[in-house]
Design a protein around this motif. Structure first.
Motif, PDB file in Angstrom:
ATOM      1  N   THR A   1       0.798  -1.226   0.000  1.00 20.99           N
ATOM      2  CA  THR A   1       0.000   0.000   0.000  1.00 20.99           C
ATOM      3  C   THR A   1       0.833   1.280   0.000  1.00 20.99           C
ATOM      4  O   THR A   1       0.575   2.167  -0.823  1.00 20.99           O
ATOM      5  N   PRO A   2       1.866   1.438   0.893  1.00 19.82           N
ATOM      6  CA  PRO A   2       2.649   2.682   0.839  1.00 19.82           C
ATOM      7  C   PRO A   2       3.300   2.912  -0.521  1.00 19.82           C
ATOM      8  O   PRO A   2       3.330   4.053  -1.008  1.00 19.82           O
ATOM      9  N   ALA A   3       3.784   1.832  -1.154  1.00 16.43           N
ATOM     10  CA  ALA A   3       4.398   1.997  -2.481  1.00 16.43           C
ATOM     11  C   ALA A   3       3.341   2.444  -3.489  1.00 16.43           C
ATOM     12  O   ALA A   3       3.631   3.254  -4.383  1.00 16.43           O
ATOM     13  N   ILE A   4       2.116   1.926  -3.349  1.00 13.61           N
ATOM     14  CA  ILE A   4       1.052   2.328  -4.279  1.00 13.61           C
ATOM     15  C   ILE A   4       0.711   3.810  -4.084  1.00 13.61           C
ATOM     16  O   ILE A   4       0.487   4.532  -5.049  1.00 13.61           O
ATOM     17  N   PHE A   5       0.724   4.271  -2.820  1.00 12.46           N
ATOM     18  CA  PHE A   5       0.496   5.703  -2.575  1.00 12.46           C
ATOM     19  C   PHE A   5       1.552   6.539  -3.301  1.00 12.46           C
ATOM     20  O   PHE A   5       1.235   7.550  -3.937  1.00 12.46           O
ATOM     21  N   SER A   6       2.821   6.104  -3.201  1.00 13.10           N
ATOM     22  CA  SER A   6       3.881   6.856  -3.881  1.00 13.10           C
ATOM     23  C   SER A   6       3.646   6.885  -5.367  1.00 13.10           C
ATOM     24  O   SER A   6       3.864   7.901  -6.030  1.00 13.10           O
ATOM     25  N   LEU A   7       3.197   5.739  -5.904  1.00 14.05           N
ATOM     26  CA  LEU A   7       2.934   5.665  -7.336  1.00 14.05           C
ATOM     27  C   LEU A   7       1.836   6.646  -7.731  1.00 14.05           C
ATOM     28  O   LEU A   7       1.944   7.353  -8.746  1.00 14.05           O
ATOM     29  N   VAL A   8       0.771   6.703  -6.903  1.00 17.37           N
ATOM     30  CA  VAL A   8      -0.335   7.622  -7.200  1.00 17.37           C
ATOM     31  C   VAL A   8       0.182   9.056  -7.259  1.00 17.37           C
ATOM     32  O   VAL A   8      -0.098   9.803  -8.205  1.00 17.37           O
ATOM     33  N   ILE A   9       0.992   9.440  -6.247  1.00 19.98           N
ATOM     34  CA  ILE A   9       1.500  10.811  -6.216  1.00 19.98           C
ATOM     35  C   ILE A   9       2.428  11.071  -7.405  1.00 19.98           C
ATOM     36  O   ILE A   9       2.338  12.115  -8.074  1.00 19.98           O
ATOM     37  N   ALA A  10       3.286  10.084  -7.725  1.00 19.70           N
ATOM     38  CA  ALA A  10       4.199  10.275  -8.856  1.00 19.70           C
ATOM     39  C   ALA A  10       3.414  10.499 -10.145  1.00 19.70           C
ATOM     40  O   ALA A  10       3.739  11.384 -10.943  1.00 19.70           O
ATOM     41  N   PHE A  11       2.341   9.720 -10.337  1.00 19.60           N
ATOM     42  CA  PHE A  11       1.548   9.869 -11.562  1.00 19.60           C
ATOM     43  C   PHE A  11       0.787  11.187 -11.586  1.00 19.60           C
ATOM     44  O   PHE A  11       0.710  11.843 -12.622  1.00 19.60           O
ATOM     45  N   ILE A  12       0.214  11.551 -10.438  1.00 17.10           N
ATOM     46  CA  ILE A  12      -0.509  12.830 -10.411  1.00 17.10           C
ATOM     47  C   ILE A  12       0.449  13.972 -10.742  1.00 17.10           C
ATOM     48  O   ILE A  12       0.128  14.883 -11.495  1.00 17.10           O
ATOM     49  N   LEU A  13       1.684  13.890 -10.196  1.00 16.62           N
ATOM     50  CA  LEU A  13       2.666  14.935 -10.484  1.00 16.62           C
ATOM     51  C   LEU A  13       2.988  14.981 -11.971  1.00 16.62           C
ATOM     52  O   LEU A  13       3.026  16.045 -12.583  1.00 16.62           O
ATOM     53  N   LEU A  14       3.190  13.799 -12.575  1.00 16.79           N
ATOM     54  CA  LEU A  14       3.612  13.773 -13.971  1.00 16.79           C
ATOM     55  C   LEU A  14       2.505  14.194 -14.924  1.00 16.79           C
ATOM     56  O   LEU A  14       2.773  14.748 -15.984  1.00 16.79           O
ATOM     57  N   PHE A  15       1.244  13.925 -14.559  1.00 12.32           N
ATOM     58  CA  PHE A  15       0.173  14.167 -15.519  1.00 12.32           C
ATOM     59  C   PHE A  15      -0.693  15.387 -15.195  1.00 12.32           C
ATOM     60  O   PHE A  15      -1.713  15.588 -15.827  1.00 12.32           O
ATOM     61  N   THR A  16      -0.303  16.174 -14.186  1.00  9.28           N
ATOM     62  CA  THR A  16      -1.032  17.408 -13.932  1.00  9.28           C
ATOM     63  C   THR A  16      -0.278  18.549 -14.609  1.00  9.28           C
ATOM     64  O   THR A  16       0.953  18.547 -14.633  1.00  9.28           O
ATOM     65  N   ASP A  17      -1.030  19.490 -15.138  1.00 12.79           N
ATOM     66  CA  ASP A  17      -0.400  20.608 -15.818  1.00 12.79           C
ATOM     67  C   ASP A  17      -0.172  21.745 -14.824  1.00 12.79           C
ATOM     68  O   ASP A  17      -1.123  22.356 -14.348  1.00 12.79           O
ATOM     69  N   PHE A  18       1.084  21.999 -14.486  1.00  9.32           N
ATOM     70  CA  PHE A  18       1.386  23.040 -13.504  1.00  9.32           C
ATOM     71  C   PHE A  18       1.825  24.336 -14.186  1.00  9.32           C
ATOM     72  O   PHE A  18       2.185  25.285 -13.512  1.00  9.32           O
ATOM     73  N   SER A  19       1.815  24.386 -15.541  1.00  6.41           N
ATOM     74  CA  SER A  19       2.486  25.489 -16.216  1.00  6.41           C
ATOM     75  C   SER A  19       1.794  26.836 -15.986  1.00  6.41           C
ATOM     76  O   SER A  19       2.417  27.880 -16.124  1.00  6.41           O
ATOM     77  N   ASP A  20       0.481  26.820 -15.590  1.00  5.39           N
ATOM     78  CA  ASP A  20      -0.181  28.103 -15.375  1.00  5.39           C
ATOM     79  C   ASP A  20      -0.068  28.584 -13.927  1.00  5.39           C
ATOM     80  O   ASP A  20      -0.623  29.618 -13.577  1.00  5.39           O
ATOM     81  N   ARG A  21       0.644  27.832 -13.087  1.00  4.62           N
ATOM     82  CA  ARG A  21       0.802  28.276 -11.701  1.00  4.62           C
ATOM     83  C   ARG A  21       2.043  29.162 -11.595  1.00  4.62           C
ATOM     84  O   ARG A  21       2.984  28.996 -12.367  1.00  4.62           O
TER      85      ARG A  21
END
Lengths: 224, 322
Positions: B144-164
């Motif tokens: 489970t902890p590794a899966i949490f890290s995976l979720v965060i890594a994916f959210i980071l990679l696939f969210t568009d932060f360029s307008d912040r």
């Protein structure tokens, strides 16, 4: 891959406020609920001393969940709370499994679903605590070792909601992301069924069970 | 002067290295431990070698999955082109750190139940099937902890932060990666300890398998609470939009909140694992004390967790007050 993170939403404007409805989650939740109601109706329809196959399945589920509740709470409370616990478990189980069907998405992949389930458990457990101990003893529990521990105790209680709901959400979300990405990377060859079996069926069952166990424990801790 | 795209590419290569480099540590240690105990088990009962070998391989396959998550993130970092924006330097680094550290604890942790199951089969060959189920459940929950890290890594990679705004957001993203990544280490190891005790318990007393597995699930779930605090801080840091600032103190506060929660979660994870381990161990020896053992475990874990809650409070103060 482009679908990752996209949510179909329905925005309703009502006098200055905007209500946001996650359409997929709602439709899937209703499908799960319909399946459960039909299942419940079918199992209880032809009740007989010599049970049919469906009745056996229903009885097994209910009896096992009842024993689980009784072990933690005692007889009197189990009669009161085991219907809720059984319903919770079956709902979460079917919600986690429904992602196996190609077009369907798990409702538990949406934080709103798990957070509302977590809040429900929170409210029920505190209600049970107040009913069992009385308001004074319940409030006194917050000042337990020393009086200035009260803020930390309150944060600890709120953190329970966070922990129970984020655990389910994170696991189901993570599982579906892994299935999606690896399916994409291996061009849908060989691996997807195995991954679905592990993350959908196996991990989904475990996480539904863990959520149910924690709800039972939260209630019984508040009562005792 | 190199352009922004070069910096982004350099960052994604470095982060791919961090992700799989750190991610390879844990699973290898866990699998090696499982193999060593399998050797011990086969040495004491050579005629069971087929069963033990099968159990060891299945356990190692589950333990390896944490590293495979890290491999997937590393491949994505290498092969997906990030857009030339300065914020993506931070995004790549955060995703790499998050997954690299996040795979460590779960890898080590899920080696423990595999090892205990191998030794258990040698002692009690008749309990083989139940041991396999128990081990699979235990090591799957360890992930489970590794899966949490995976979720965060994916959210980071696939969210568009360029307008912040660049100034506090880079620190918030980096903090989010560090928070979940470090917070996953302790609970991963702790959950493994609980699962190990339950595999030993099932082998010792196969008739008590059901209550032992239930208490294991409970102990592991409570052990993972601090990893979930790390996940919460990461979510806040990712999804809250911070106003632009010129000063350096605000970004540092956000970065520090991630480090604070990440480091603060390691100790409680391992500590709660010890509490769960002993409770599960003694449940299998003395099933009549089930109620007292469960209560003592939960109270002990709640007290051990209080330091994690201190970290959570400080992290929240740093995000919302300063």
């Amino acid at each position: 891959m482009g679908e990752l993170g996209k949510i179909h939403q329905l925005l309703i404007h009502l006098g200055g406020y905007t209500a946001t409805l996650n359409l997929e989650t709602m439709i899937m939740t209703w499908i799960v609920l319909t399946c459960l109601i039909v299942f419940g109706f079918m199992t209880a329809r032809k009740r007989a001393l010599k049970p049919g196959p469906l009745q056996v399945v229903g009885e097994l589920l209910v009896a096992n969940l009842y024993t689980l509740t009784e072990d933690a709470m005692g007889k009197e409370l189990a009669r009161k709370y085991s219907p809720m616990i059984s319903a919770l478990f079956l709902f979460l189980l079917l919600s986690n499994w429904i992602g196996l069907i190609p077009v369907c998405e798990e409702p538990t992949k949406d934080l709103n679903t798990t957070l509302s389930m977590g809040s429900m458990v929170f409210v029920v457990s505190h209600y049970a605590g107040i009913r069992a101990k009385g308001l004074k003893a319940y409030l006194k529990g917050y000042f337990d070792p020393i009086f200035f521990m009260a803020p930390l105790n309150i944060i600890g209680e709120l953190a329970k909601v966070v922990s129970i709901s984020f655990r389910l959400f994170g696991n189901i979300m993570g599982g579906s992301i892994i299935v999606l990405v690896i399916t994409h990377l291996c061009y849908s060859l060989i691996l997807p069924p195995l991954l679905n079996a592990f993350f959908g069926l196996f991990a989904g069952t475990i996480q539904a069970f863990v959520f149910t166990m924690l709800s039972i424990v939260y209630i019984s801790v508040m009562v005792n | 002067m190199t352009d922004i795209q070069t910096w982004v590419n350099a960052s994604s290569f470095a982060s791919a290295g961090i992700a799989i480099g750190f991610g390879a540590i844990g699973a290898a240690v866990g699998e090696g431990y499982a193999a060593s105990q399998a050797a011990v088990a086969i040495g004491s009962r050579p005629e069971q070698s087929g069963d033990i070998l099968k159990l060891m391989l299945v356990g190692q396959a589950v333990a390896e999955s944490a590293s495979i998550f890290a491999l997937v993130v590393a491949m994505l970092l290498l092969f997906t082109q990030q857009s030339p924006h300065l914020i993506n330097v931070s995004v790549c680094l955060a995703a790499g750190i998050c997954m690299g550290f996040g795979a460590m604890g779960s890898g080590i942790g899920s080696g423990f139940p595999a090892a205990a199951a191998c030794v258990g089969t040698a002692r009690q060959p008749a309990a083989g099937g139940r041991l396999m189920t128990n081990m699979l459940v235990g090591s799957a929950v360890c992930q489970t902890p590794a899966i949490f890290s995976l979720v965060i890594a994916f959210i980071l990679l696939f969210t568009d932060f360029s307008d912040r705004p660049l100034s506090p957001t880079w620190a918030a993203i980096l903090g989010a990666g560090i928070s979940t990544g470090l917070a996953a280490i302790g609970p991963g190891i702790g959950g493994g300890l609980v699962a190990k005790a339950s595999c030993e318990g099932v082998a010792r007393h196969p008739a008590n398998a059901a209550p032992v597995t239930n208490l294991m699930l409970l102990g592991q779930a409570v052990t993972q609470t601090t990893a979930i605090y790390g996940l919460l801080i990461s979510f806040i840091l990712i999804f809250r939009i911070f106003p632009e600032t010129e000063t350096l103190s605000r970004p540092m506060a956000l970065l520090a909140s991630g480090i604070c929660m990440g480091l603060g979660a390691i100790g409680p994870g391992v500590g709660e694992g010890f509490a769960g381990m002993a409770a599960v161990d003694w449940l299998s020896r003395n099933i009549r004390a089930a109620g007292e053992l469960t209560r003592t475990m939960l109270v002990g874990q709640a007290v051990a967790e209080s330091t994690g809650i201190y970290s959570l409070v400080i992290a929240l103060i740093m995000i919302f007050v300063f």
